[in-house]
Design an enzyme around this catalytic site. Sequence first.
Site, short mmCIF file in Angstrom:
data_model
loop_
_atom_site.label_atom_id
_atom_site.label_comp_id
_atom_site.label_asym_id
_atom_site.label_seq_id
_atom_site.Cartn_x
_atom_site.Cartn_y
_atom_site.Cartn_z
N ASN A 150 42.12 44.77 32.05
CA ASN A 150 42.26 46.30 31.22
C ASN A 150 42.94 47.45 31.14
OD1 ASN A 150 41.80 46.04 34.23
ND2 ASN A 150 39.96 47.95 34.41
N GLU A 248 40.63 45.07 45.23
CA GLU A 248 39.73 45.74 43.96
C GLU A 248 38.41 44.53 42.97
OE1 GLU A 248 40.30 49.11 45.66
OE2 GLU A 248 39.81 48.69 44.26
N CYS A 282 36.64 49.15 35.40
CA CYS A 282 35.42 48.64 36.83
C CYS A 282 34.38 50.10 37.11
CB CYS A 282 35.73 48.54 37.77
SG CYS A 282 37.69 49.60 37.96
N GLU A 461 43.44 51.28 48.07
CA GLU A 461 43.97 51.21 47.65
C GLU A 461 44.69 53.52 47.65
OE1 GLU A 461 43.55 48.98 43.38
OE2 GLU A 461 45.44 47.65 44.64
O1 TXE Z 1 39.62 39.49 35.92
P1 TXE Z 1 40.14 38.05 37.09
P2 TXE Z 1 39.90 40.32 34.89
C1 TXE Z 1 37.09 43.30 37.63
C2 TXE Z 1 36.16 44.33 36.27
C3 TXE Z 1 36.42 42.56 35.65
C4 TXE Z 1 37.43 41.89 36.03
C5 TXE Z 1 38.21 41.74 34.38
O2 TXE Z 1 35.17 44.44 36.79
O3 TXE Z 1 35.13 41.85 37.04
O4 TXE Z 1 38.12 42.78 36.45
O5 TXE Z 1 39.10 41.72 34.84
C6 TXE Z 1 44.76 36.09 38.21
N1 TXE Z 1 43.55 33.09 42.10
N2 TXE Z 1 37.99 44.62 37.59
O6 TXE Z 1 38.39 39.21 33.92
O7 TXE Z 1 39.66 36.39 35.91
C7 TXE Z 1 44.27 36.20 36.57
O8 TXE Z 1 44.89 36.00 36.07
C8 TXE Z 1 44.42 33.92 41.55
C9 TXE Z 1 37.93 45.66 38.89
O9 TXE Z 1 41.71 39.98 34.25
O10 TXE Z 1 39.79 38.03 37.75
C10 TXE Z 1 44.82 37.41 36.73
O11 TXE Z 1 45.86 37.80 36.22
N3 TXE Z 1 44.49 35.06 40.41
C11 TXE Z 1 39.00 46.58 39.51
C12 TXE Z 1 43.76 38.19 37.99
O12 TXE Z 1 43.45 37.24 38.60
C13 TXE Z 1 43.75 34.56 39.27
C14 TXE Z 1 39.39 47.05 38.18
C15 TXE Z 1 42.50 39.45 37.71
O13 TXE Z 1 41.49 38.17 36.55
C16 TXE Z 1 42.77 33.06 40.14
C17 TXE Z 1 40.30 46.76 36.85
C18 TXE Z 1 43.23 32.63 41.09
N4 TXE Z 1 42.17 31.21 41.22
C19 TXE Z 1 38.85 45.41 36.60
N5 TXE Z 1 42.50 33.27 38.80
C20 TXE Z 1 39.57 47.73 40.31
N6 TXE Z 1 37.79 47.71 41.34
O14 TXE Z 1 39.35 48.56 40.77
C21 TXE Z 1 42.22 34.49 38.09
N7 TXE Z 1 43.22 34.99 38.55
#
Ligand code: TXE
Length: 481
Positions: A150, A248, A282, A461
Amino acid sequence: MKYIKNYIGGQLVNPQSGNYIDNYDPSRGRVYAQIPDSEKSDIDSAVAAAEAAFPAWSGMSKSERSDIMIKAADLIEARMDEFAAAESLDNGKPVSLATHVDIPRAVSNFKFFATAILHFAAESHHMENLGINYTLRKPIGVVGCISPWNLPLYLFTWKIAPALAAGNCVVAKPSEITPMTAFMLSEICIEAGMPAGVLNIVHGLGHKVGDAMTRDPKIKAISFTGGTKTGETIAKIAAPMFKKLSLELGGKNPNIIFADCDFKQALSTTLRSSFANQGQICLCGSRIFIERPIYEKFRDAFVEKVSKTKVSYPTDPEAKLGALVSKPHLEKVMSYIDLAKEEGGSVLTGGTQVHLEGEYKDGYYLRPTVIEGLAFDCRTNQEEIFGPVVTITPFDTEEEVLAMANSTEYGLSATVWTEHLTRAHRVADQLHSGIVWVNSWLVRDLRTPFGGVKNSGVGREGGFEALRFFTEPKNVFIKSH
Ligand code: TXE
Protein backbone atom coordinates in the site's frame (compact mmCIF):
# COMPACT_ATOMS: atom_id res chain seq x y z
CA MET A 1 8.72 -5.43 -21.16
CA LYS A 2 10.89 -4.43 -18.15
CA TYR A 3 12.50 -7.29 -16.21
CA ILE A 4 13.59 -6.31 -12.73
CA LYS A 5 16.29 -8.17 -10.82
CA ASN A 6 17.13 -9.24 -7.32
CA TYR A 7 19.83 -7.31 -5.47
CA ILE A 8 22.12 -9.86 -3.82
CA GLY A 9 25.74 -9.44 -2.71
CA GLY A 10 25.84 -5.99 -4.26
CA GLN A 11 24.87 -7.33 -7.70
CA LEU A 12 21.63 -7.08 -9.71
CA VAL A 13 20.94 -10.71 -10.55
CA ASN A 14 18.24 -12.86 -12.16
CA PRO A 15 16.32 -15.40 -10.08
CA GLN A 16 18.17 -18.72 -10.05
CA SER A 17 15.03 -20.45 -11.36
CA GLY A 18 14.92 -18.12 -14.35
CA ASN A 19 11.19 -17.75 -13.69
CA TYR A 20 9.30 -14.45 -13.53
CA ILE A 21 5.90 -13.19 -12.38
CA ASP A 22 3.67 -10.63 -14.12
CA ASN A 23 3.68 -7.17 -12.56
CA TYR A 24 0.52 -5.13 -13.25
CA ASP A 25 -0.12 -1.45 -13.86
CA PRO A 26 -3.44 -1.15 -11.98
CA SER A 27 -4.42 2.14 -13.60
CA ARG A 28 -4.53 0.43 -17.02
CA GLY A 29 -5.27 -3.10 -15.84
CA ARG A 30 -2.41 -4.62 -17.75
CA VAL A 31 1.01 -6.29 -17.26
CA TYR A 32 3.86 -3.84 -17.65
CA ALA A 33 6.87 -5.58 -16.09
CA GLN A 34 8.21 -8.92 -14.90
CA ILE A 35 9.54 -9.61 -11.40
CA PRO A 36 11.72 -12.50 -10.23
CA ASP A 37 9.80 -15.55 -9.06
CA SER A 38 12.50 -16.19 -6.49
CA GLU A 39 12.76 -19.28 -4.34
CA LYS A 40 14.59 -20.54 -1.25
CA SER A 41 17.82 -20.81 -3.23
CA ASP A 42 17.76 -17.06 -3.85
CA ILE A 43 17.17 -16.42 -0.14
CA ASP A 44 20.09 -18.75 0.68
CA SER A 45 22.35 -16.63 -1.53
CA ALA A 46 21.07 -13.43 0.05
CA VAL A 47 21.60 -14.74 3.59
CA ALA A 48 25.15 -15.87 2.73
CA ALA A 49 25.92 -12.43 1.31
CA ALA A 50 24.47 -10.72 4.38
CA GLU A 51 26.44 -12.98 6.72
CA ALA A 52 29.66 -12.24 4.87
CA ALA A 53 29.04 -8.50 4.98
CA PHE A 54 28.06 -8.33 8.66
CA PRO A 55 31.48 -8.14 10.37
CA ALA A 56 32.63 -5.15 8.33
CA TRP A 57 29.26 -3.32 8.36
CA SER A 58 28.72 -3.76 12.10
CA GLY A 59 32.36 -2.94 12.68
CA MET A 60 32.06 0.33 10.75
CA SER A 61 31.59 3.46 12.85
CA LYS A 62 28.03 4.74 13.21
CA SER A 63 28.98 7.91 11.39
CA GLU A 64 30.36 5.95 8.40
CA ARG A 65 27.11 3.95 8.16
CA SER A 66 25.20 7.19 8.61
CA ASP A 67 27.06 8.86 5.74
CA ILE A 68 26.20 6.05 3.33
CA MET A 69 22.52 6.19 4.33
CA ILE A 70 22.41 9.98 3.93
CA LYS A 71 23.96 9.57 0.48
CA ALA A 72 21.23 7.07 -0.43
CA ALA A 73 18.58 9.51 0.82
CA ASP A 74 20.07 12.32 -1.26
CA LEU A 75 20.15 10.11 -4.36
CA ILE A 76 16.47 9.19 -3.94
CA GLU A 77 15.63 12.88 -3.48
CA ALA A 78 17.53 13.74 -6.66
CA ARG A 79 15.31 11.24 -8.54
CA MET A 80 12.09 12.21 -6.71
CA ASP A 81 9.89 12.56 -9.79
CA GLU A 82 11.12 9.30 -11.28
CA PHE A 83 10.46 7.45 -8.02
CA ALA A 84 7.03 9.06 -7.63
CA ALA A 85 6.06 8.13 -11.18
CA ALA A 86 7.26 4.56 -10.64
CA GLU A 87 5.39 4.23 -7.33
CA SER A 88 2.19 5.55 -8.87
CA LEU A 89 2.49 3.27 -11.91
CA ASP A 90 3.03 0.24 -9.69
CA ASN A 91 0.41 0.97 -7.03
CA GLY A 92 -2.25 2.99 -8.88
CA LYS A 93 -2.11 5.92 -6.46
CA PRO A 94 -2.18 9.51 -7.77
CA VAL A 95 1.28 10.77 -8.71
CA SER A 96 0.59 13.78 -6.50
CA LEU A 97 0.29 11.49 -3.46
CA ALA A 98 3.50 9.63 -4.27
CA THR A 99 5.24 12.95 -4.80
CA HIS A 100 4.04 14.55 -1.57
CA VAL A 101 3.86 11.51 0.73
CA ASP A 102 5.43 8.23 -0.32
CA ILE A 103 8.80 9.25 -1.70
CA PRO A 104 9.54 12.18 0.65
CA ARG A 105 8.82 9.86 3.57
CA ALA A 106 11.23 7.25 2.18
CA VAL A 107 13.90 9.96 2.11
CA SER A 108 12.98 10.98 5.67
CA ASN A 109 13.16 7.38 6.87
CA PHE A 110 16.75 7.06 5.69
CA LYS A 111 17.77 10.46 7.02
CA PHE A 112 15.98 10.02 10.35
CA PHE A 113 17.63 6.73 11.24
CA ALA A 114 20.99 7.76 9.79
CA THR A 115 21.00 10.55 12.40
CA ALA A 116 19.09 8.80 15.20
CA ILE A 117 21.82 6.16 15.41
CA LEU A 118 24.33 8.91 16.23
CA HIS A 119 22.31 9.75 19.35
CA PHE A 120 21.36 6.22 20.34
CA ALA A 121 22.91 5.53 23.73
CA ALA A 122 22.65 2.87 26.41
CA GLU A 123 22.68 3.08 30.20
CA SER A 124 25.04 2.27 33.03
CA HIS A 125 24.02 1.35 36.59
CA HIS A 126 26.48 2.15 39.37
CA MET A 127 26.47 -0.04 42.51
CA GLU A 128 28.07 1.76 45.46
CA ASN A 129 31.18 0.03 46.83
CA LEU A 130 30.71 -2.84 44.41
CA GLY A 131 31.11 -1.91 40.79
CA ILE A 132 29.33 -0.74 37.70
CA ASN A 133 26.97 -2.24 35.15
CA TYR A 134 26.99 -0.98 31.61
CA THR A 135 24.60 -1.95 28.82
CA LEU A 136 25.84 -2.61 25.31
CA ARG A 137 23.34 -2.49 22.46
CA LYS A 138 24.77 -4.54 19.66
CA PRO A 139 23.33 -5.30 16.22
CA ILE A 140 21.56 -8.65 15.91
CA GLY A 141 23.25 -9.82 12.71
CA VAL A 142 21.20 -10.85 9.63
CA VAL A 143 17.60 -9.62 9.86
CA GLY A 144 14.55 -9.95 7.58
CA CYS A 145 12.20 -7.17 6.47
CA ILE A 146 8.91 -7.96 4.70
CA SER A 147 6.64 -5.16 3.51
CA PRO A 148 3.20 -4.60 1.90
CA TRP A 149 1.92 -3.00 -1.30
CA ASN A 150 0.00 0.00 0.00
CA LEU A 151 2.88 2.38 0.73
CA PRO A 152 5.65 0.43 -0.96
CA LEU A 153 8.89 2.42 -0.59
CA TYR A 154 7.59 4.32 2.47
CA LEU A 155 7.11 1.13 4.51
CA PHE A 156 10.03 -0.75 2.95
CA THR A 157 12.51 1.93 4.04
CA TRP A 158 10.72 2.35 7.41
CA LYS A 159 12.03 -1.13 8.21
CA ILE A 160 15.38 -1.36 6.49
CA ALA A 161 16.66 2.09 7.60
CA PRO A 162 16.75 1.35 11.37
CA ALA A 163 18.03 -2.17 10.70
CA LEU A 164 20.96 -0.85 8.63
CA ALA A 165 21.67 2.10 10.93
CA ALA A 166 21.95 -0.26 13.91
CA GLY A 167 24.63 -2.25 12.04
CA ASN A 168 22.59 -5.24 10.86
CA CYS A 169 22.71 -6.72 7.39
CA VAL A 170 19.32 -7.11 5.77
CA VAL A 171 17.43 -9.58 3.58
CA ALA A 172 14.34 -7.68 2.43
CA LYS A 173 11.25 -8.66 0.46
CA PRO A 174 8.91 -6.01 -0.90
CA SER A 175 5.39 -6.96 -1.95
CA GLU A 176 5.28 -8.79 -5.28
CA ILE A 177 2.42 -6.47 -6.21
CA THR A 178 4.55 -3.30 -5.95
CA PRO A 179 8.25 -4.18 -6.37
CA MET A 180 9.41 -1.39 -8.66
CA THR A 181 10.68 1.28 -6.26
CA ALA A 182 12.44 -1.33 -4.14
CA PHE A 183 14.26 -2.39 -7.33
CA MET A 184 15.16 1.25 -7.99
CA LEU A 185 16.45 1.48 -4.43
CA SER A 186 18.88 -1.34 -5.28
CA GLU A 187 20.43 0.89 -7.94
CA ILE A 188 20.57 3.78 -5.45
CA CYS A 189 22.40 1.67 -2.86
CA ILE A 190 25.01 0.61 -5.41
CA GLU A 191 25.51 4.27 -6.36
CA ALA A 192 25.65 5.32 -2.67
CA GLY A 193 28.52 2.94 -2.09
CA MET A 194 26.68 0.62 0.26
CA PRO A 195 29.00 -2.38 0.66
CA ALA A 196 27.98 -5.59 -1.10
CA GLY A 197 25.70 -7.84 0.95
CA VAL A 198 24.69 -5.18 3.50
CA LEU A 199 21.25 -4.90 1.91
CA ASN A 200 19.83 -7.74 -0.19
CA ILE A 201 16.44 -7.41 -1.90
CA VAL A 202 14.78 -10.61 -3.08
CA HIS A 203 11.57 -10.30 -5.09
CA GLY A 204 8.82 -12.88 -5.25
CA LEU A 205 5.79 -14.47 -3.67
CA GLY A 206 5.13 -14.33 0.04
CA HIS A 207 4.47 -18.02 0.55
CA LYS A 208 7.77 -18.86 -1.23
CA VAL A 209 10.27 -16.05 -0.57
CA GLY A 210 8.76 -14.58 2.58
CA ASP A 211 8.25 -18.05 3.98
CA ALA A 212 11.87 -19.02 3.24
CA MET A 213 13.03 -15.91 5.12
CA THR A 214 10.85 -16.75 8.13
CA ARG A 215 12.18 -20.31 8.22
CA ASP A 216 15.87 -19.47 7.71
CA PRO A 217 17.65 -20.01 11.05
CA LYS A 218 20.30 -17.46 10.13
CA ILE A 219 17.74 -14.66 9.93
CA LYS A 220 17.47 -13.74 13.62
CA ALA A 221 14.64 -11.21 13.49
CA ILE A 222 11.68 -10.52 11.22
CA SER A 223 10.07 -7.11 10.84
CA PHE A 224 6.76 -7.56 9.01
CA THR A 225 4.02 -5.23 7.85
CA GLY A 226 0.95 -6.66 6.23
CA GLY A 227 -2.28 -8.47 6.89
CA THR A 228 -3.15 -9.93 10.28
CA LYS A 229 -3.59 -13.44 8.82
CA THR A 230 -0.12 -13.32 7.28
CA GLY A 231 1.30 -12.01 10.54
CA GLU A 232 -0.21 -15.02 12.28
CA THR A 233 1.37 -17.39 9.73
CA ILE A 234 4.78 -15.82 10.23
CA ALA A 235 4.49 -15.88 14.02
CA LYS A 236 3.61 -19.60 14.03
CA ILE A 237 6.87 -20.36 12.22
CA ALA A 238 9.18 -17.81 13.86
CA ALA A 239 8.06 -18.08 17.49
CA PRO A 240 9.37 -21.62 18.10
CA MET A 241 12.64 -20.50 16.49
CA PHE A 242 12.80 -17.72 19.12
CA LYS A 243 13.24 -15.03 16.50
CA LYS A 244 12.57 -11.40 17.41
CA LEU A 245 9.31 -10.36 15.75
CA SER A 246 7.86 -6.96 14.89
CA LEU A 247 4.37 -7.30 13.40
CA GLU A 248 2.48 -4.28 12.00
CA LEU A 249 -0.88 -5.67 10.94
CA GLY A 250 -4.39 -4.64 10.03
CA GLY A 251 -6.69 -1.99 11.41
CA LYS A 252 -10.39 -0.99 11.58
CA ASN A 253 -9.92 2.47 13.01
CA PRO A 254 -12.70 4.56 14.62
CA ASN A 255 -13.09 8.24 13.77
CA ILE A 256 -15.14 9.78 16.63
CA ILE A 257 -16.73 13.17 15.95
CA PHE A 258 -18.36 14.97 18.87
CA ALA A 259 -20.99 17.70 18.36
CA ASP A 260 -18.61 20.39 19.69
CA CYS A 261 -15.95 19.65 17.05
CA ASP A 262 -14.44 22.22 14.72
CA PHE A 263 -16.91 21.19 12.00
CA LYS A 264 -14.98 22.52 9.00
CA GLN A 265 -11.69 20.93 10.13
CA ALA A 266 -13.35 17.63 11.03
CA LEU A 267 -15.08 17.49 7.64
CA SER A 268 -12.02 18.21 5.51
CA THR A 269 -9.70 15.93 7.49
CA THR A 270 -12.27 13.13 7.55
CA LEU A 271 -12.31 13.20 3.76
CA ARG A 272 -8.55 12.47 3.82
CA SER A 273 -8.63 9.97 6.69
CA SER A 274 -11.41 8.05 4.92
CA PHE A 275 -10.08 7.88 1.36
CA ALA A 276 -6.37 8.77 1.14
CA ASN A 277 -4.46 6.27 -0.98
CA GLN A 278 -7.83 4.85 -2.04
CA GLY A 279 -8.46 3.94 1.62
CA GLN A 280 -5.48 1.57 1.44
CA ILE A 281 -3.71 2.82 4.54
CA CYS A 282 -3.98 0.73 7.69
CA LEU A 283 -4.39 4.02 9.60
CA CYS A 284 -7.49 5.17 7.65
CA GLY A 285 -10.55 5.92 9.78
CA SER A 286 -13.01 3.46 8.23
CA ARG A 287 -15.69 3.66 10.98
CA ILE A 288 -17.04 7.18 11.48
CA PHE A 289 -19.04 7.78 14.66
CA ILE A 290 -20.92 11.10 14.82
CA GLU A 291 -22.61 12.52 17.91
CA ARG A 292 -26.37 12.65 17.17
CA PRO A 293 -26.94 16.45 17.36
CA ILE A 294 -24.73 16.93 14.28
CA TYR A 295 -25.22 13.52 12.66
CA GLU A 296 -27.45 14.60 9.79
CA LYS A 297 -25.62 17.89 9.20
CA PHE A 298 -22.22 16.16 9.09
CA ARG A 299 -23.52 13.18 7.08
CA ASP A 300 -25.05 15.41 4.39
CA ALA A 301 -22.01 17.69 4.15
CA PHE A 302 -19.66 14.69 4.04
CA VAL A 303 -21.68 12.80 1.38
CA GLU A 304 -21.89 15.98 -0.71
CA LYS A 305 -18.09 16.32 -0.75
CA VAL A 306 -17.43 12.61 -1.24
CA SER A 307 -19.78 12.48 -4.23
CA LYS A 308 -17.69 15.21 -5.86
CA THR A 309 -14.31 13.56 -5.15
CA LYS A 310 -12.57 12.90 -8.45
CA VAL A 311 -11.49 9.34 -9.23
CA SER A 312 -9.12 9.41 -12.15
CA TYR A 313 -5.98 8.01 -13.74
CA PRO A 314 -2.94 8.64 -11.50
CA THR A 315 -1.22 11.26 -13.69
CA ASP A 316 -4.37 13.42 -13.74
CA PRO A 317 -3.36 16.39 -11.54
CA GLU A 318 -6.96 16.64 -10.30
CA ALA A 319 -7.16 12.99 -9.25
CA LYS A 320 -7.97 12.62 -5.55
CA LEU A 321 -8.30 8.84 -5.87
CA GLY A 322 -6.45 6.62 -8.31
CA ALA A 323 -6.84 2.92 -9.01
CA LEU A 324 -7.01 0.19 -6.40
CA VAL A 325 -3.88 -1.91 -6.35
CA SER A 326 -5.13 -5.03 -8.10
CA LYS A 327 -8.18 -6.70 -9.62
CA PRO A 328 -8.46 -9.22 -6.76
CA HIS A 329 -8.33 -6.39 -4.24
CA LEU A 330 -10.98 -4.40 -6.13
CA GLU A 331 -13.19 -7.50 -6.11
CA LYS A 332 -12.57 -8.01 -2.37
CA VAL A 333 -13.55 -4.41 -1.58
CA MET A 334 -16.66 -4.63 -3.79
CA SER A 335 -17.65 -7.86 -2.01
CA TYR A 336 -17.73 -5.90 1.25
CA ILE A 337 -20.05 -3.33 -0.31
CA ASP A 338 -22.39 -6.21 -1.25
CA LEU A 339 -22.05 -7.57 2.29
CA ALA A 340 -22.92 -4.16 3.75
CA LYS A 341 -26.15 -4.11 1.73
CA GLU A 342 -26.99 -7.64 2.90
CA GLU A 343 -26.39 -6.52 6.49
CA GLY A 344 -28.92 -3.69 6.11
CA GLY A 345 -26.68 -0.81 5.15
CA SER A 346 -27.64 1.98 2.77
CA VAL A 347 -25.04 3.21 0.27
CA LEU A 348 -25.34 7.01 0.38
CA THR A 349 -22.74 7.61 -2.33
CA GLY A 350 -20.31 5.51 -4.38
CA GLY A 351 -20.37 1.71 -4.31
CA THR A 352 -19.73 1.31 -8.02
CA GLN A 353 -16.72 1.04 -10.29
CA VAL A 354 -15.51 3.98 -12.36
CA HIS A 355 -14.92 3.12 -16.03
CA LEU A 356 -12.47 5.55 -17.58
CA GLU A 357 -11.86 6.01 -21.30
CA GLY A 358 -9.03 4.99 -23.61
CA GLU A 359 -5.89 3.40 -22.20
CA TYR A 360 -7.36 3.47 -18.68
CA LYS A 361 -10.63 1.71 -19.54
CA ASP A 362 -9.52 -1.55 -17.87
CA GLY A 363 -8.13 0.08 -14.70
CA TYR A 364 -9.30 -0.88 -11.21
CA TYR A 365 -11.24 2.25 -10.17
CA LEU A 366 -13.89 2.46 -7.46
CA ARG A 367 -15.95 5.41 -6.31
CA PRO A 368 -15.42 6.47 -2.66
CA THR A 369 -18.28 4.90 -0.75
CA VAL A 370 -20.23 5.95 2.35
CA ILE A 371 -22.61 3.52 4.03
CA GLU A 372 -25.02 4.20 6.91
CA GLY A 373 -27.58 2.16 8.86
CA LEU A 374 -25.34 -0.73 9.91
CA ALA A 375 -25.07 -2.27 13.36
CA PHE A 376 -21.72 -1.47 14.99
CA ASP A 377 -21.01 -5.21 15.43
CA CYS A 378 -21.89 -6.44 11.94
CA ARG A 379 -19.12 -7.93 9.77
CA THR A 380 -18.81 -4.79 7.65
CA ASN A 381 -18.02 -2.84 10.81
CA GLN A 382 -15.74 -5.47 12.32
CA GLU A 383 -13.60 -6.66 9.40
CA GLU A 384 -10.84 -4.74 7.62
CA ILE A 385 -11.91 -3.72 4.09
CA PHE A 386 -8.77 -1.72 3.18
CA GLY A 387 -10.44 0.27 0.40
CA PRO A 388 -12.36 3.54 -0.19
CA VAL A 389 -15.32 2.43 1.94
CA VAL A 390 -16.42 3.98 5.24
CA THR A 391 -19.46 3.50 7.45
CA ILE A 392 -21.15 6.26 9.46
CA THR A 393 -23.00 5.68 12.73
CA PRO A 394 -24.64 8.11 15.20
CA PHE A 395 -24.00 7.92 18.94
CA ASP A 396 -25.51 9.56 22.02
CA THR A 397 -23.02 9.09 24.86
CA GLU A 398 -19.27 8.82 25.39
CA GLU A 399 -19.71 5.38 26.97
CA GLU A 400 -21.67 4.14 23.95
CA VAL A 401 -19.17 5.37 21.37
CA LEU A 402 -16.20 3.98 23.32
CA ALA A 403 -17.89 0.58 23.51
CA MET A 404 -18.51 0.62 19.74
CA ALA A 405 -15.02 1.95 18.91
CA ASN A 406 -13.32 -0.69 21.08
CA SER A 407 -15.53 -3.56 19.86
CA THR A 408 -13.30 -4.90 17.05
CA GLU A 409 -10.36 -7.35 17.19
CA TYR A 410 -8.09 -4.54 16.00
CA GLY A 411 -6.47 -1.65 17.88
CA LEU A 412 -4.16 0.29 15.59
CA SER A 413 -5.22 3.98 15.52
CA ALA A 414 -8.17 6.23 16.34
CA THR A 415 -9.22 9.84 15.72
CA VAL A 416 -11.20 12.04 18.12
CA TRP A 417 -12.80 15.39 17.21
CA THR A 418 -13.78 17.60 20.14
CA GLU A 419 -12.93 21.05 21.49
CA HIS A 420 -13.52 19.83 25.05
CA LEU A 421 -10.03 19.40 26.48
CA THR A 422 -10.64 17.00 29.34
CA ARG A 423 -12.93 14.90 27.16
CA ALA A 424 -10.17 14.61 24.56
CA HIS A 425 -7.75 13.28 27.19
CA ARG A 426 -10.39 11.02 28.75
CA VAL A 427 -11.52 9.44 25.48
CA ALA A 428 -7.95 9.04 24.17
CA ASP A 429 -7.05 7.27 27.41
CA GLN A 430 -9.88 4.77 27.05
CA LEU A 431 -9.48 3.89 23.38
CA HIS A 432 -7.91 0.45 22.74
CA SER A 433 -5.35 1.54 20.16
CA GLY A 434 -1.65 2.22 19.77
CA ILE A 435 -2.09 5.66 18.22
CA VAL A 436 -4.72 8.40 18.86
CA TRP A 437 -4.99 11.63 16.87
CA VAL A 438 -7.06 14.44 18.43
CA ASN A 439 -8.40 17.06 15.98
CA SER A 440 -5.97 15.77 13.35
CA TRP A 441 -5.02 12.67 11.36
CA LEU A 442 -1.76 11.13 10.21
CA VAL A 443 0.42 13.72 11.90
CA ARG A 444 3.67 11.77 12.10
CA ASP A 445 6.70 12.40 14.30
CA LEU A 446 9.16 9.63 13.47
CA ARG A 447 10.44 9.61 17.06
CA THR A 448 7.10 8.33 18.38
CA PRO A 449 6.24 4.66 18.97
CA PHE A 450 4.26 3.35 15.98
CA GLY A 451 2.06 0.29 16.13
CA GLY A 452 -1.10 -1.25 17.47
CA VAL A 453 -2.60 -3.56 20.08
CA LYS A 454 -4.81 -6.65 19.86
CA ASN A 455 -4.75 -8.07 16.29
CA SER A 456 -3.12 -4.92 14.89
CA GLY A 457 0.28 -6.21 15.80
CA VAL A 458 3.12 -6.82 18.19
CA GLY A 459 5.85 -4.35 19.07
CA ARG A 460 6.46 -0.81 17.95
CA GLU A 461 8.39 0.80 15.10
CA GLY A 462 9.74 4.34 15.03
CA GLY A 463 12.45 6.27 16.80
CA PHE A 464 14.53 4.50 19.42
CA GLU A 465 11.84 1.77 19.60
CA ALA A 466 12.99 0.61 16.17
CA LEU A 467 16.67 0.81 17.10
CA ARG A 468 15.98 -1.19 20.24
CA PHE A 469 14.17 -3.81 18.14
CA PHE A 470 17.15 -4.13 15.81
CA THR A 471 19.73 -4.44 18.62
CA GLU A 472 20.37 -6.88 21.46
CA PRO A 473 21.11 -5.38 24.89
CA LYS A 474 24.00 -6.94 26.84
CA ASN A 475 24.63 -6.02 30.46
CA VAL A 476 28.24 -6.14 31.66
CA PHE A 477 29.14 -5.80 35.35
CA ILE A 478 32.66 -4.74 36.37
CA LYS A 479 33.56 -5.31 40.01
CA SER A 480 35.57 -2.38 41.31
CA HIS A 481 35.83 -3.06 45.09
O1 TXE B 1 -0.55 -7.85 3.04
P1 TXE B 1 0.02 -9.32 2.95
P2 TXE B 1 -0.80 -6.90 1.81
C1 TXE B 1 -1.97 -4.37 6.25
C2 TXE B 1 -3.30 -3.85 5.80
C3 TXE B 1 -3.79 -4.98 4.92
C4 TXE B 1 -2.55 -5.58 4.35
C5 TXE B 1 -2.36 -5.18 2.92
O2 TXE B 1 -4.11 -3.58 6.90
O3 TXE B 1 -4.43 -5.94 5.73
O4 TXE B 1 -1.44 -5.11 5.13
O5 TXE B 1 -1.07 -5.49 2.52
C6 TXE B 1 4.33 -11.15 2.24
N1 TXE B 1 5.24 -15.54 4.74
N2 TXE B 1 -1.12 -3.26 6.56
O6 TXE B 1 -2.02 -7.38 1.12
O7 TXE B 1 -0.64 -10.18 1.96
C7 TXE B 1 3.80 -10.54 0.97
O8 TXE B 1 4.49 -11.05 -0.15
C8 TXE B 1 5.97 -14.41 4.65
C9 TXE B 1 -0.92 -2.89 7.96
O9 TXE B 1 0.47 -6.80 1.05
O10 TXE B 1 0.06 -9.76 4.33
C10 TXE B 1 4.06 -9.07 1.20
O11 TXE B 1 5.41 -8.75 0.89
N3 TXE B 1 5.62 -13.33 3.92
C11 TXE B 1 0.27 -2.00 8.13
C12 TXE B 1 3.82 -8.92 2.70
O12 TXE B 1 3.91 -10.23 3.24
C13 TXE B 1 4.41 -13.37 3.31
C14 TXE B 1 0.37 -0.93 7.10
C15 TXE B 1 2.45 -8.37 3.04
O13 TXE B 1 1.52 -9.16 2.37
C16 TXE B 1 3.57 -14.50 3.37
C17 TXE B 1 0.17 -1.44 5.76
C18 TXE B 1 4.02 -15.61 4.13
N4 TXE B 1 3.30 -16.72 4.24
C19 TXE B 1 -0.60 -2.56 5.51
N5 TXE B 1 2.44 -14.23 2.65
C20 TXE B 1 0.42 -1.34 9.51
N6 TXE B 1 -0.18 -1.85 10.58
O14 TXE B 1 1.17 -0.40 9.58
C21 TXE B 1 2.59 -12.98 2.17
N7 TXE B 1 3.77 -12.46 2.56
